[in-house]
Design an enzyme around this catalytic site. Structure first.
Site, PDB file in Angstrom:
ATOM      1  N   HIS A 139      42.009  27.925 -18.602  1.00 49.28           N
ATOM      2  CA  HIS A 139      42.337  29.279 -19.069  1.00 49.28           C
ATOM      3  C   HIS A 139      41.436  30.316 -18.382  1.00 49.28           C
ATOM      4  O   HIS A 139      41.886  31.385 -17.998  1.00 49.28           O
ATOM      5  CB  HIS A 139      42.127  29.392 -20.582  1.00 49.28           C
ATOM      6  CG  HIS A 139      42.995  28.488 -21.401  1.00 49.28           C
ATOM      7  ND1 HIS A 139      42.484  27.466 -22.166  1.00 49.28           N
ATOM      8  CD2 HIS A 139      44.342  28.455 -21.583  1.00 49.28           C
ATOM      9  CE1 HIS A 139      43.471  26.849 -22.799  1.00 49.28           C
ATOM     10  NE2 HIS A 139      44.610  27.420 -22.460  1.00 49.28           N
ATOM     11  N   LYS A 170      49.944  24.238 -14.364  1.00 53.50           N
ATOM     12  CA  LYS A 170      49.911  23.065 -15.253  1.00 53.50           C
ATOM     13  C   LYS A 170      51.225  22.951 -16.034  1.00 53.50           C
ATOM     14  O   LYS A 170      51.766  21.875 -16.223  1.00 53.50           O
ATOM     15  CB  LYS A 170      48.721  23.219 -16.204  1.00 53.50           C
ATOM     16  CG  LYS A 170      48.733  22.339 -17.412  1.00 53.50           C
ATOM     17  CD  LYS A 170      47.994  21.077 -17.137  1.00 53.50           C
ATOM     18  CE  LYS A 170      47.908  20.118 -18.292  1.00 53.50           C
ATOM     19  NZ  LYS A 170      48.333  20.555 -19.569  1.00 53.50           N
ATOM     20  N   GLY A 222      49.599  29.276 -15.662  1.00 47.88           N
ATOM     21  CA  GLY A 222      49.083  28.119 -14.939  1.00 47.88           C
ATOM     22  C   GLY A 222      50.204  27.227 -14.431  1.00 47.88           C
ATOM     23  O   GLY A 222      51.219  27.038 -15.096  1.00 47.88           O
TER      24      GLY A 222
HETATM   25  P1  AMP Z   1      48.118  27.059 -23.356  1.00 46.15           P
HETATM   26  O1  AMP Z   1      47.012  27.711 -24.109  1.00 46.15           O
HETATM   27  O2  AMP Z   1      47.981  25.584 -23.229  1.00 46.15           O
HETATM   28  O3  AMP Z   1      49.488  27.511 -23.800  1.00 46.15           O
HETATM   29  O4  AMP Z   1      47.987  27.579 -21.868  1.00 46.15           O
HETATM   30  C1  AMP Z   1      47.894  28.946 -21.565  1.00 46.15           C
HETATM   31  C2  AMP Z   1      47.985  29.124 -20.076  1.00 46.15           C
HETATM   32  O5  AMP Z   1      46.929  28.397 -19.447  1.00 46.15           O
HETATM   33  C3  AMP Z   1      49.295  28.586 -19.481  1.00 46.15           C
HETATM   34  O6  AMP Z   1      49.736  29.467 -18.461  1.00 46.15           O
HETATM   35  C4  AMP Z   1      48.870  27.257 -18.922  1.00 46.15           C
HETATM   36  O7  AMP Z   1      49.683  26.829 -17.849  1.00 46.15           O
HETATM   37  C5  AMP Z   1      47.461  27.556 -18.452  1.00 46.15           C
HETATM   38  N1  AMP Z   1      46.683  26.331 -18.338  1.00 46.15           N
HETATM   39  C6  AMP Z   1      46.493  25.380 -19.291  1.00 46.15           C
HETATM   40  N2  AMP Z   1      45.757  24.365 -18.802  1.00 46.15           N
HETATM   41  C7  AMP Z   1      45.476  24.669 -17.508  1.00 46.15           C
HETATM   42  C8  AMP Z   1      44.755  24.031 -16.458  1.00 46.15           C
HETATM   43  N3  AMP Z   1      44.183  22.846 -16.631  1.00 46.15           N
HETATM   44  N4  AMP Z   1      44.687  24.646 -15.266  1.00 46.15           N
HETATM   45  C9  AMP Z   1      45.278  25.848 -15.071  1.00 46.15           C
HETATM   46  N5  AMP Z   1      45.968  26.510 -16.009  1.00 46.15           N
HETATM   47  C10 AMP Z   1      46.068  25.935 -17.213  1.00 46.15           C
END
Ligand code: AMP
Length: 282
Positions: free
Chosen positions: A36, A149, A147
């Protein structure tokens, strides 16, 4: 330290109205990690003001998923994100996002939505599209950082903003991994050390695929899929949702390697569901 945190749509909107210059939004569900924070750094390189949203969106969780137990630690999130330069936070309550009588949803119908995450998590992408469009309408960001990801989510947001004429530039950021290769995820905190070792099977599959395709010139992706699938599924306590080589633009499965392919994986390790992906290109 005092952080500027807005919990209602009205407060966020009012603050946004007073901002001049460009704004970058980093949407998250909190439990922040270096992945993040890398998005925040990207945001800072692009815009005058960086807003990070934290909202565990009930709409994108299925009835048997981990909405209730999803990790939440607002204080720690604020500290970590402010340290890398977030200017203010939008941490809306569920009531302000979805008040009583809320009844309008974004319903993406792209063919790729039927596949992969969409197939295994019915309703997930409707929930994602709905919340992201709402965040965009409130924050009106110049840039939004997502991300790689969550590759399928990124494609969806790109298509949605284009089809619905949302004036935002969607920017992709690379996957951040732990030193052993495990992609950072808020859900990694659920893994026991034994499960964590099993979760590394995802990264090993990526390495195996890169080796086979780029070093050994293997082009039969169907065969490689079978090999990866049986290796991962052979681990105790691991259940595979999907392992596939797909076209990076359409997410259609590919049987033969030409110039590039996207390896996508989703597995359950114990009760924790993990996803990962890698672009493999000549
Ligand atoms: P989340 O809180 O899991 O919904 O993720 C929020 C944002 O962070 C999304 O755009 C994800 O793709 C990104 N994200 C989560 N994990 C990673 C990671 N390991 N590397 C890069 N971006 C990430």
């Amino acid at each position: 330290m005092i952080y500027e945190v807005f919990h209602t749509l009205e407060a966020m909107r009012q603050h946004r109205q007073a901002l001049s210059g460009s704004v970058a939004l980093v949407p998250t569900m909190g439990a922040l990690h270096e992945g993040h924070l890398s998005l925040v750094k990207k945001a800072k390189s692009l815009a005058d003001t960086v807003i990070l949203s934290i909202f565990v969106n009930p709409l994108q969780f299925g009835p048997h998923e981990d909405f209730q137990k999803y990790p939440r630690d607002l204080e720690s999130d604020l500290r970590k994100a402010a340290a890398v330069g977030v200017d203010c936070f939008f941490a809306p309550t569920t009531e302000t996002m979805y008040p009583e009588n809320f009844g309008c949803y974004v319903n993406p119908t792209y063919p790729m939505i039927e596949r992969w995450e969409g197939q295994h998590r019915p309703g997930h992408f409707q929930g994602v599209a709905t919340v992201v469009l709402k965040l965009f309408n409130v924050v009106r960001p110049t840039y939004a950082i997502f991300g790689l990801k969550d590759y399928q989510q990124l494609l969806l947001i790109r298509k949605m903003t284009s089809d619905l004429d949302v004036p935002v530039k969607v920017v992709a950021a690379p996957i951040v991994r732990d030193s052993d290769g495990l992609a950072l995820s808020s859900r990694n905190s659920f893994l026991s050390s034994k499960d964590r070792a099993l979760a590394l099977g995802l990264y090993r599959s990526i390495q195996q695929a890169q080796q086979a395709i780029l070093k050994e010139n293997q082009t039969d992706l169907s065969l490689l899929t079978e090999q990866l699938h049986s290796r991962i599924a052979g681990e105790p306590n691991v259940k595979v949702d999907y392992v596939a080589f797909v076209d990076p633009d359409t997410l259609e499965p590919q049987a033969q390697f030409k110039n590039e392919t996207l390896l996508i994986l989703a597995v359950h390790v114990g009760t924790t569901r993990l996803i990962d992906n890698a672009l493999i290109s000549l």
